[in-house]
Design an enzyme around this catalytic site. Structure first.
Site, PDB file in Angstrom:
ATOM      1  CG  PHE A   1     -16.274  19.085 -13.724  1.00 28.03           C
ATOM      2  CD1 PHE A   1     -15.574  20.281 -13.799  1.00 28.03           C
ATOM      3  CD2 PHE A   1     -17.451  19.044 -12.990  1.00 28.03           C
ATOM      4  CE1 PHE A   1     -16.030  21.417 -13.130  1.00 28.03           C
ATOM      5  CE2 PHE A   1     -17.911  20.168 -12.311  1.00 28.03           C
ATOM      6  CZ  PHE A   1     -17.192  21.364 -12.379  1.00 28.03           C
TER       7      PHE A   1
ATOM      8  N   GLY B   1       5.889  17.619 -20.655  1.00 30.52           N
ATOM      9  CA  GLY B   1       5.874  17.232 -22.066  1.00 30.52           C
ATOM     10  C   GLY B   1       5.683  18.434 -22.962  1.00 30.52           C
TER      11      GLY B   1
ATOM     12  CG  LEU C   1       2.134  17.407 -10.826  1.00 36.02           C
ATOM     13  CD1 LEU C   1       2.702  17.030  -9.463  1.00 36.02           C
ATOM     14  CD2 LEU C   1       2.477  18.869 -11.132  1.00 36.02           C
TER      15      LEU C   1
ATOM     16  CG  ASN D   1     -11.121  23.077 -17.707  1.00 34.02           C
ATOM     17  OD1 ASN D   1     -11.093  22.022 -17.091  1.00 34.02           O
ATOM     18  ND2 ASN D   1     -11.805  23.235 -18.817  1.00 34.02           N
TER      19      ASN D   1
ATOM     20  NE  ARG E   1     -12.603  20.287 -30.676  1.00 30.42           N
ATOM     21  CZ  ARG E   1     -13.707  20.214 -29.954  1.00 30.42           C
ATOM     22  NH1 ARG E   1     -14.506  21.261 -29.890  1.00 30.42           N
ATOM     23  NH2 ARG E   1     -14.020  19.111 -29.309  1.00 30.42           N
TER      24      ARG E   1
ATOM     25  CB  CYS F   1     -11.187  22.149 -22.405  1.00 31.72           C
ATOM     26  SG  CYS F   1     -12.478  21.116 -23.103  1.00 31.72           S
TER      27      CYS F   1
HETATM   28  C1  UGA Z   1     -10.185  18.858 -19.689  1.00 32.41           C
HETATM   29  C2  UGA Z   1     -10.449  18.625 -18.198  1.00 32.41           C
HETATM   30  O1  UGA Z   1      -9.523  17.665 -17.692  1.00 32.41           O
HETATM   31  C3  UGA Z   1     -11.878  18.144 -17.952  1.00 32.41           C
HETATM   32  O2  UGA Z   1     -12.123  18.016 -16.570  1.00 32.41           O
HETATM   33  C4  UGA Z   1     -12.843  19.164 -18.559  1.00 32.41           C
HETATM   34  O3  UGA Z   1     -14.191  18.734 -18.431  1.00 32.41           O
HETATM   35  C5  UGA Z   1     -12.528  19.315 -20.035  1.00 32.41           C
HETATM   36  O4  UGA Z   1     -11.158  19.772 -20.184  1.00 32.41           O
HETATM   37  C6  UGA Z   1     -13.487  20.346 -20.594  1.00 32.41           C
HETATM   38  O5  UGA Z   1     -13.418  21.520 -20.182  1.00 32.41           O
HETATM   39  O6  UGA Z   1     -14.383  19.968 -21.362  1.00 32.41           O
HETATM   40  P1  UGA Z   1      -9.619  17.289 -21.788  1.00 32.41           P
HETATM   41  O7  UGA Z   1      -9.340  18.562 -22.520  1.00 32.41           O
HETATM   42  O8  UGA Z   1     -10.479  16.256 -22.415  1.00 32.41           O
HETATM   43  O9  UGA Z   1     -10.287  17.605 -20.363  1.00 32.41           O
HETATM   44  O10 UGA Z   1      -8.214  16.572 -21.532  1.00 32.41           O
HETATM   45  P2  UGA Z   1      -7.176  16.414 -20.329  1.00 32.41           P
HETATM   46  O11 UGA Z   1      -7.044  14.991 -20.001  1.00 32.41           O
HETATM   47  O12 UGA Z   1      -7.487  17.323 -19.227  1.00 32.41           O
HETATM   48  O13 UGA Z   1      -5.832  16.875 -21.053  1.00 32.41           O
HETATM   49  C7  UGA Z   1      -5.689  18.199 -21.566  1.00 32.41           C
HETATM   50  C8  UGA Z   1      -4.317  18.370 -22.151  1.00 32.41           C
HETATM   51  O14 UGA Z   1      -3.325  18.421 -21.103  1.00 32.41           O
HETATM   52  C9  UGA Z   1      -3.859  17.252 -23.090  1.00 32.41           C
HETATM   53  O15 UGA Z   1      -3.216  17.832 -24.203  1.00 32.41           O
HETATM   54  C10 UGA Z   1      -2.870  16.447 -22.257  1.00 32.41           C
HETATM   55  O16 UGA Z   1      -1.906  15.797 -23.052  1.00 32.41           O
HETATM   56  C11 UGA Z   1      -2.259  17.537 -21.409  1.00 32.41           C
HETATM   57  N1  UGA Z   1      -1.693  17.036 -20.131  1.00 32.41           N
HETATM   58  C12 UGA Z   1      -2.490  16.476 -19.190  1.00 32.41           C
HETATM   59  C13 UGA Z   1      -0.318  17.173 -19.869  1.00 32.41           C
HETATM   60  O17 UGA Z   1       0.443  17.700 -20.717  1.00 32.41           O
HETATM   61  N2  UGA Z   1       0.180  16.735 -18.681  1.00 32.41           N
HETATM   62  C14 UGA Z   1      -0.609  16.177 -17.738  1.00 32.41           C
HETATM   63  O18 UGA Z   1      -0.079  15.804 -16.660  1.00 32.41           O
HETATM   64  C15 UGA Z   1      -1.980  16.035 -17.992  1.00 32.41           C
END
Ligand code: UGA
Length: 445
Positions: free
Chosen positions: A153, A254, A251, A209, A328, A261
């Site tokens: 996670f 953007g 939330l 996810n 990616r 992932c």
């Molecule tokens: C995500 C999950 O949060 C992890 O818990 C999981 O382990 C991981 O995938 C995985 O499956 O390996 P990650 O992809 O590193 O982690 O990044 P996040 O912080 O979750 O962000 C994902 C995307 O959502 C980013 O592009 C971020 O900019 C975007 N995001 C995130 C938003 O547009 N708004 C938000 O409020 C939060």
């Protein structure tokens, strides 16, 4: 001290192996990619992840962590085998099991004692069970094989922090012995340790996810309605998040989600539903909204600049999120080519992801390691990643370097107060720009 082999030194494998070494176990991280192993043996990190190189260095120095391409030896010397190889998206949208199957066969051929085989990679429900059967059918000697699903996670950019203080460790297994072993590995790391069946653990990963991705697409759809009605999505998110049943996280409106992932796992979950004869229209909508956000930011830039033919756009941030060099499925990969199609020249800035971006975007952009260099002579700044130095930039200086009127499109609603008084024509996501209200909201929020 347990003897662990981690197979696959991608993001997940490298962090997992390092953390287990850090907590006192003997870990060998293996990969078929000899170049990557050479690099790691020489003390160079193949990924940018805050805090990782320090604990790798300490664990290697204290001889708890090593790197190898000799998978057979690593399997034979370990009791616990963590599979953390990639499960890329296949042409149909489901997870490609080629690497997982190959590792299963290697374990079967190398087996020399009872093994606990833990699948860390994100895999379709039923994989743990199937891999267990595959190993048992082909094993060179009749040693016991206990299968475990222990999904990951952690988030890129905060991977080390997340791995050292996990909210939960999910351990899916039918083996009592395997459960005890893997639970004890997590005792000092996880706030909660939860035991389930293998299938449930596999499903928890996809469902988590997919739910987080749903929150993002939900708020992005609300953002579009806000733009049409004059409401401010940042206030909506804050107001919603104050309800603890909803919460503030994920939330942020953007340009939507990217990375290795969410895009892959949402599609894979849809495929899991389909292959079981079900539809998952909600997930379909989540994916569609995310794709639309990328197109709509390009429209926003185009409209604000009164057409992009012959204009220059400085794109601030290329990585899919801050504190990583991972490109990616980064929004920039769709957005930069689309800006070019509209006739714009693109000057791209990122503090660390330029080598990775250049590999995929090539000559579609010029690349700059200074924000101010990128902004020089540009008509538009487009913020795609909320890197700290973008939040802390001198927006008066940026404005002075640009052609006027200068447009600032904030694809992450992350601008500092200073940006609002610098003279830009500002466009955000889900907020209609009204200088006084926004500056006030930003300073009080
Ligand atoms: C995500 C999950 O949060 C992890 O818990 C999981 O382990 C991981 O995938 C995985 O499956 O390996 P990650 O992809 O590193 O982690 O990044 P996040 O912080 O979750 O962000 C994902 C995307 O959502 C980013 O592009 C971020 O900019 C975007 N995001 C995130 C938003 O547009 N708004 C938000 O409020 C939060």
């Amino acid at each position: 001290m347990k003897r662990i082999a981690v197979i696959g030194t991608g993001y997940v494998g490298l962090v997992t192996g390092t953390i287990f070494a850090h907590t006192g176990n003997r870990v060998v991280c293996c990969d078929v990619d000899a170049r990557k192993i050479d690099q790691l043996q020489a003390g160079h990190m193949p990924i940018f992840e805050p805090g990782l190189s320090d604990i790798v260095e300490t664990s290697v120095r204290e001889e708890r962590l090593s790197f190898s391409t000799d998978l057979t030896a690593a399997i034979q010397e370990a009791d616990i085998l963590y599979i953390a190889v990639g499960t890329p998206m296949s042409a149909k949208g489901d997870a490609d099991m080629t690497y997982i199957n190959r590792v299963a066969m290697t374990i079967a051929e190398a087996i020399n004692s009872p093994k606990i085989v833990v699948i860390k990679s994100t895999v379709p429900v039923g994989t743990g069970h199937r891999v267990g059967q595959l190993i048992r059918e082909h094993r060179a000697a009749p040693h016991e094989v206990a299968m475990v699903s222990n999904p990951e996670f952690l988030r890129e950019g905060t991977a080390v922090k997340d791995a050292l203080a996990m909210e939960r460790a999910v351990i899916g297994t039918s083996s009592e012995v395997a459960y005890k072993e893997i639970a004890s590995l997590h005792e000092t790391l996880a706030k909660t340790i939860m035991r389930t069946s293998i299938e449930s653990a596999e499903m928890i990963k996809y469902a988590s996810n997919a739910f987080l991705a749903t929150k993002i697409s939900f708020i992005n759809d609300i953002a579009s309605i806000c733009e049409a009605t004059g409401a401010d999505v940042s206030d909506i998110a804050r107001g919603m998040g104050l309800d603890p049943r909803i919460g503030h996280q994920f939330l942020k409106a953007g340009v939507g989600f990217g990375g290795s992932c969410f895009p892959k796992d949402t599609k894979a979950l849809m495929r899991i539903a389909e292959t079981n004869g079900m539809r998952f229209p909600l997930m379909n909508a989540v994916i569609e909204t995310n794709e639309r956000m990328r197109r709509s930011i390009v429209d926003k830039v185009n409209n604000a600049a009164n057409g992009l033919q012959g204009k220059t756009v400085a794109v601030f941030g290329l990585a899919f999120k801050p504190d990583t060099n991972d490109m990616r499925d980064a929004p920039a990969l769709d957005i930069i080519p689309a800006l070019r199609e509209h006739g714009a020249t693109v000057k791209a800035y990122d503090p660390i992801a330029i080598p990775e971006a250049r590999e995929v975007l090539g000559s579609r952009a010029s690349y700059h390691t200074s924000l101010y260099e990128a902004a020089k002579g540009a008509d538009v700044i487009l913020v795609l990643t909320e890197w700290k130095d973008i939040l802390q930039a001198d927006y008066h200086r940026l404005y002075a370097l640009m052609n006027h009127p200068a447009v600032l499109v904030d694809g992450r609603n992350c601008l500092p107060d200073m940006a609002y008084s610098a003279g830009f024509d500002i466009r955000q996501v889900g907020r209609n720009y009204e200088p006084h209200t926004l500056a006030k909201a930003a300073s009080s929020g």
